[in-house]
Enzyme design. Structure first.
Site, PDB file in Angstrom:
ATOM      1  N   GLY A 290       0.837  -1.199   0.000  1.00 24.01           N
ATOM      2  CA  GLY A 290       0.000   0.000   0.000  1.00 24.01           C
ATOM      3  C   GLY A 290       0.866   1.241   0.000  1.00 24.01           C
ATOM      4  O   GLY A 290       2.025   1.194  -0.434  1.00 24.01           O
TER       5      GLY A 290
ATOM      6  N   VAL B 281       0.856   4.789   4.950  1.00 28.10           N
ATOM      7  CA  VAL B 281       0.300   3.730   5.803  1.00 28.10           C
ATOM      8  C   VAL B 281       1.387   2.705   6.142  1.00 28.10           C
ATOM      9  O   VAL B 281       1.436   2.178   7.255  1.00 28.10           O
ATOM     10  CB  VAL B 281      -0.918   3.062   5.130  1.00 28.10           C
ATOM     11  N   GLY B 282       2.284   2.466   5.191  1.00 28.55           N
ATOM     12  CA  GLY B 282       3.376   1.518   5.427  1.00 28.55           C
ATOM     13  C   GLY B 282       4.220   1.908   6.631  1.00 28.55           C
ATOM     14  O   GLY B 282       4.669   1.054   7.406  1.00 28.55           O
TER      15      GLY B 282
ATOM     16  N   GLU C  93       5.793  -3.455   0.805  1.00 30.98           N
ATOM     17  CA  GLU C  93       5.869  -3.184  -0.628  1.00 30.98           C
ATOM     18  C   GLU C  93       5.035  -1.934  -0.836  1.00 30.98           C
ATOM     19  O   GLU C  93       3.820  -1.996  -0.980  1.00 30.98           O
ATOM     20  CB  GLU C  93       5.321  -4.402  -1.380  1.00 30.98           C
TER      21      GLU C  93
ATOM     22  N   CYS D 225       1.988   0.289  -8.494  1.00 31.98           N
ATOM     23  CA  CYS D 225       3.134   0.854  -7.767  1.00 31.98           C
ATOM     24  C   CYS D 225       4.321   0.967  -8.706  1.00 31.98           C
ATOM     25  O   CYS D 225       5.232   1.749  -8.468  1.00 31.98           O
ATOM     26  CB  CYS D 225       3.453   0.027  -6.538  1.00 31.98           C
TER      27      CYS D 225
HETATM   28  C1  UN1 Z   1       1.735  -3.327  -7.549  1.00 30.62           C
HETATM   29  O1  UN1 Z   1       1.384  -2.373  -8.239  1.00 30.62           O
HETATM   30  O2  UN1 Z   1       1.476  -3.337  -6.314  1.00 30.62           O
HETATM   31  O3  UN1 Z   1       5.323  -5.340 -11.994  1.00 30.62           O
HETATM   32  C2  UN1 Z   1       2.416  -4.532  -8.042  1.00 30.62           C
HETATM   33  C3  UN1 Z   1       4.113  -5.094 -12.030  1.00 30.62           C
HETATM   34  C4  UN1 Z   1       3.164  -6.104 -11.435  1.00 30.62           C
HETATM   35  C5  UN1 Z   1       3.058  -5.925  -9.970  1.00 30.62           C
HETATM   36  C6  UN1 Z   1       2.687  -4.547  -9.516  1.00 30.62           C
HETATM   37  N1  UN1 Z   1       3.617  -7.432 -11.754  1.00 30.62           N
HETATM   38  O4  UN1 Z   1       3.662  -4.079 -12.531  1.00 30.62           O
END
Ligand code: UN1
Length: 507
Positions: free
Chosen positions: A239, A243-244, A261, A295
């Site tokens: 997230g 928040v992490g 993550e 992310c």
């Molecule tokens: C995420 O956005 O939390 O590499 C993970 C990627 C995906 C994972 C994203 N396999 O874009």
């Protein structure tokens, strides 16, 4: 839609709590699962209260006691069956991801494929939980390490990968001998319930109903209970950085482990030698895919000043042609943002970018229709702008010109997060500099592919405020086990390490 939900075992008023059975009337609040493409409520789901949580913990602790005693390759067999079940339900589960999270069809399907890949990976891993044997410095001694199951693991996942990230954690944790309590995002409860139903078809007949409990709830309730709970040695959290940090503090307070993550502010550098056609395609997928809500989404495009203008022109051309709309239509490339507040945050970030001197080259608006649709947006910027250093979870791409590669790499690294990065170049020297110790500071560094869309075989995660965790492939499994160093003396003497003498005398 109703028949899809039926096939996935989702009733009219689904419960969000499964310990070793579905709780018919959980004690928590109700949340609505809303289709972000239409604003329509799909279902209302009841969240867990404290009493439900306690039942879940008991089930997870009980099943851990049984599960940890099974040989790891047998644990792998269960994950093999889970993989087979996911293959059967791939189409439906992927469509539900599209319906509830707004991902386009192929990305929804891709997410389930990522779960299947994780199952395959974990099955192989179940025969490879290797420990090392080291030469002992003492005669007739054997020194080695072994890995044991850790305990019930808490897994908190985000809306943007509503099923794959559970699989990253659950598949590894399960072959490692742990039970897994899942708190999915309350924005995507139905996909989690569907996964639970699929897993239950495997778990219940095997007498392992409490292995993967589901505990839907908010961060303030279930999230913080998990973080504070001493029965849970590891909390895996995906997230925001904000928040992490709370999760890290709260878990550290009891000296538990967290696997984080968190956010990214990912950049691509395009050098003068780059294959521009390749770069263009990669940039668009990385910046616009999942409507900018990964992310790993590309947020900063650092292009050499000699090519930035023609490259920008081509990019604007491609952005114009992006088909935005119903994510369930096969030819749509960009679906909605998850909720209205995300649209507002995007518009707010763009206003700030303009006030800091940025220029919107394309996009910038919300679409006049139901659902949370926005235009993918290109902003000409420079590296000194404060907004460029923030992660806005939306399809905004900042274009920044550079002169020297050193400067481009320094800018790429000059953000709080350190998740993903890439360079486009045909020159070996540039590529290797980018990958060297003085190059990218991110957990992921790519050459001639974009920042998003990682395979599960590598360890996934990043540095700095991304949290330092590694999930999925490589040796990420080690986070889900405890390491034990063992020394066995098979001789008749008691030599001490470091040559220490401790002579008790004649007796
Ligand atoms: C995420 O956005 O939390 O590499 C993970 C990627 C995906 C994972 C994203 N396999 O874009």
């Amino acid at each position: 839609m109703d028949s899809l939900l039926n096939r996935l075992g989702i009733s009219d008023r689904p419960s969000g709590v499964y310990s070793d059975h579905w709780h018919p009337q959980p004690e928590g609040a109700e949340v609505e699962s809303i289709n972000p493409a239409t604003g329509a409520v799909i279902r209302s789901v009841t969240l867990a209260g404290r009493g439900d949580y306690e039942q879940i913990l008991s089930a997870a602790c009980r099943s851990f006691q049984i599960w940890r005693n099974l040989p790891a390759p047998r644990r792998g067999q269960l994950i093999r069956e889970l993989g087979a079940a996911l293959r059967l339900h791939k189409r439906d589960l992927g469509m539900l991801v599209t319906l509830e999270a707004g991902k386009i069809v192929s990305e929804g399907q891709g997410e389930v494929q990522e779960m299947i890949d994780m199952c395959d990976f974990a099955v192989g891993l179940s025969r490879q939980l290797y420990g090392l044997t080291m030469p002992s410095e003492r005669p007739d001694h054997r020194l080695f390490e072994q890995w044991h199951p850790l305990g019930p693991v808490g897994v908190i996942t985000a809306f943007n990968f509503p099923v794959a990230v559970w699989a990253w954690n659950a598949c590894l944790a399960a072959v490692c001998g742990d039970s897994v309590i899942w708190k999915p995002s309350p924005l995507t409860p139905l996909t989690a319930i569907a996964v639970q139903n699929i897993a239950n078809r495997i778990l219940e007949p095997a007498g392992l109903a409490g292995l993967f409990p589901l505990c839907l709830g908010t961060g303030d309730t279930v999230g913080s209970w998990l973080c504070q709970d001493r029965r849970i040695p590891l909390v895996s959290f995906t997230g925001s950085c904000q928040v992490g940090k709370l999760v890290a503090r709260s878990v550290a307070d009891r000296l538990g482990r967290s696997l984080l993550e968190l956010g990214g502010n990912n950049a691509v550098i395009v050098t003068p030698s780059a294959d521009q056609e390749l770069a263009l395609r990669a940039v668009v997928f990385a910046a616009v895919g999942t409507a900018g809500q990964r992310c790993t989404t590309l947020r900063r495009l650092i292009v050499h000043e000699s090519i930035i203008d023609p490259f920008t022109e081509r990019l604007v051309g491609v952005y114009r042609s992006i088909r935005i709309g119903d994510p369930a239509h096969d030819d749509t490339l960009m679906g909605p943002l998850i909720r209205l507040s995300a649209v507002e945050r995007m518009l707010g970030a763009l206003a700030r970018a303009e006030s800091e001197g940025g220029r919107i080259l394309y996009g910038g608006r919300r679409l006049e229709r139901a659902g949370n649709f926005v235009e993918p947006t290109l902003v000409r910027a420079d590296a000194s702008m404060a907004i460029v250093r923030e992660e806005t979870f939306a399809p905004i791409l900042y274009l920044i010109p550079y002169r020297e590669l050193d400067e481009a790499i320094a800018w790429q690294n000059d953000v709080d997060q350190g998740l993903s990065s890439a360079i486009f170049t045909e020159r070996l020297r540039e590529a290797e500099q980018f990958l060297s110790a003085r190059g990218s500071d991110c957990g992921i560094a790519n050459v001639n592919i974009g920042t998003s869309g990682a395979e599960i075989g590598g360890a996934f995660g990043g540095e700095k405020e991304t949290g330092g965790g590694r999930e999925a492939g490589s040796d990420a499994w080690k986070a889900y086990m405890r390491r034990q160093t063992c020394t066995v003396n098979f001789g008749t003497q008691l030599p001490l390490a470091q040559g220490i003498k401790f002579d008790l005398g004649g007796g």
